[in-house]
Structures are given as structure tokens and as C-alpha cells.
Design a protein around this motif. Sequence first.
Motif, PDB file in Angstrom:
ATOM      1  N   GLY A 284      -8.743  -2.754  -5.940  1.00  0.00           N
ATOM      2  CA  GLY A 284      -7.473  -2.434  -5.301  1.00  0.00           C
ATOM      3  C   GLY A 284      -7.235  -3.070  -3.953  1.00  0.00           C
ATOM      4  N   LEU A 285      -8.247  -3.127  -3.116  1.00  0.00           N
ATOM      5  CA  LEU A 285      -8.056  -3.726  -1.794  1.00  0.00           C
ATOM      6  C   LEU A 285      -7.581  -5.174  -1.929  1.00  0.00           C
ATOM      7  CD1 LEU A 285      -8.421  -3.633   1.347  1.00  0.00           C
ATOM      8  CD2 LEU A 285     -10.683  -4.597   0.931  1.00  0.00           C
ATOM      9  N   ILE A 286      -8.243  -5.922  -2.769  1.00  0.00           N
ATOM     10  CA  ILE A 286      -7.886  -7.334  -2.950  1.00  0.00           C
ATOM     11  C   ILE A 286      -6.505  -7.448  -3.601  1.00  0.00           C
ATOM     12  CG2 ILE A 286      -8.513  -9.482  -4.121  1.00  0.00           C
ATOM     13  CD1 ILE A 286     -11.468  -8.455  -3.879  1.00  0.00           C
ATOM     14  N   ARG A 287      -6.314  -6.722  -4.701  1.00  0.00           N
ATOM     15  CA  ARG A 287      -5.035  -6.768  -5.417  1.00  0.00           C
ATOM     16  C   ARG A 287      -3.868  -6.416  -4.501  1.00  0.00           C
ATOM     17  NH1 ARG A 287      -5.315  -2.095  -8.123  1.00  0.00           N
ATOM     18  NH2 ARG A 287      -4.345  -1.326  -6.242  1.00  0.00           N
ATOM     19  N   SER A 288      -3.998  -5.312  -3.794  1.00  0.00           N
ATOM     20  CA  SER A 288      -2.899  -4.850  -2.938  1.00  0.00           C
ATOM     21  C   SER A 288      -2.610  -5.811  -1.800  1.00  0.00           C
ATOM     22  CB  SER A 288      -3.213  -3.454  -2.392  1.00  0.00           C
ATOM     23  OG  SER A 288      -3.268  -2.523  -3.448  1.00  0.00           O
TER      24      SER A 288
ATOM     25  N   HIS B 261       3.777  -4.198   3.316  1.00  0.00           N
ATOM     26  CA  HIS B 261       2.570  -3.805   4.053  1.00  0.00           C
ATOM     27  C   HIS B 261       2.144  -2.407   3.643  1.00  0.00           C
ATOM     28  CE1 HIS B 261       3.140  -7.363   6.448  1.00  0.00           C
ATOM     29  NE2 HIS B 261       4.403  -7.019   6.602  1.00  0.00           N
ATOM     30  N   THR B 262       1.241  -2.346   2.661  1.00  0.00           N
ATOM     31  CA  THR B 262       0.758  -1.052   2.198  1.00  0.00           C
ATOM     32  C   THR B 262      -0.465  -0.628   3.002  1.00  0.00           C
ATOM     33  OG1 THR B 262      -0.595  -2.106   0.500  1.00  0.00           O
ATOM     34  CG2 THR B 262       1.611  -1.362  -0.152  1.00  0.00           C
ATOM     35  N   LYS B 263      -0.679   0.655   3.012  1.00  0.00           N
ATOM     36  CA  LYS B 263      -1.849   1.232   3.679  1.00  0.00           C
ATOM     37  C   LYS B 263      -3.052   1.060   2.752  1.00  0.00           C
ATOM     38  CE  LYS B 263      -3.389   5.586   5.661  1.00  0.00           C
ATOM     39  NZ  LYS B 263      -4.225   6.445   4.856  1.00  0.00           N
TER      40      LYS B 263
END
Length: 164
Positions: free
Chosen positions: A18-22, A32-34
Motif C-alpha cells: 500500500g505505501l508504494i501503490r498509494s 496527497h493521501t495520509k
Amino acid sequence: MIEFEDRLQLNDCWVAAGLIRSKVWDILYDYHTKINDIDVIYFDQTDLSEVTEKKLEAKLEKWMPGQPWSVKNQARMHLKNNNLPYTSSFDGVSHFPETPTAVAAQMSHHEIKIMAPHGLQDLFQGIVKPTPDYVKGTRLHSIYRERMHNKKWDSVWKNLIIEY
């Protein structure tokens, strides 16, 4: 990027999912998501304990406080969906539910390595589709469909194409 493999002394250690995908989608769609989780994966067949994963999360929290750490040993993650045992972190990532999430990065000796068993094309084109274990007609497809319903990614990143 921290060299987690060296610092945590873990085999086959990567930042994944998720970190990479987002972050890729944030850049592509100027959003700009948290950060809601930082998935750290590794592979250790000798210790399948969830307690060890929690200890590693606590260690990461001590080094980088306030981050949403999630550490998972891919040697035990096959149990989640009753799959055959995975043989490596690559094998574990290849069994993630959707293609743009099935990606990981690792920094080693000041070099960034990318792992993408299903390629990077879907991630960079904003296409979400199931990986082979989750396609329509498989026993895991309902998990993919439920994730798409619950995640609601297309309400955050408006230009995504979600395939079912």
C-alpha cells in the motif's frame, strides 16, 4: 529509505504494498493521501510467530515513532488463504490480491531494488485488477471483490480503472 534488511537483520526484507501503490497514485493523480500503513515483509521459515512480528513493529516504532508499521513474515502468510507455503518474499508478494499492490522495494548498499511479480504497468496506468489467485472463478475472488468494495480507491483516485 532505510536498509531494513541490515538494520532489522531480516532475510529477504522489503517495504511492500500500500505505501508504494498509494504514493505512486498520489504522484500520478496529484493527490496527497495520509500514510495508513507501512508494510515491511520478510521471509523466515524458522520463526513463524506473530509475536516476533509485533516485536519487530515495536523496534521500528522506536526507530521511527508515530508511523503505522505492519510487519509480516511471508513464510507464514500462506495460511491466511489456505495456500501452499510460500518459498520467498517474492512468492508471497505474487499472491497479494491485486496487481498494483503486488509490489515491493528494498534498499541495499545504497541501491533501490523493485520487486513486481506482476509487473508495474497496472500500477503506473492506474489499473486495478486481481492477481491470478483472485481472478473471477477462483476460490479467492470474493476476497478481491470485498477489498475493492471496502477500499473505495476509485473515490480517492478518481481516474482509476478497477476490473472485477
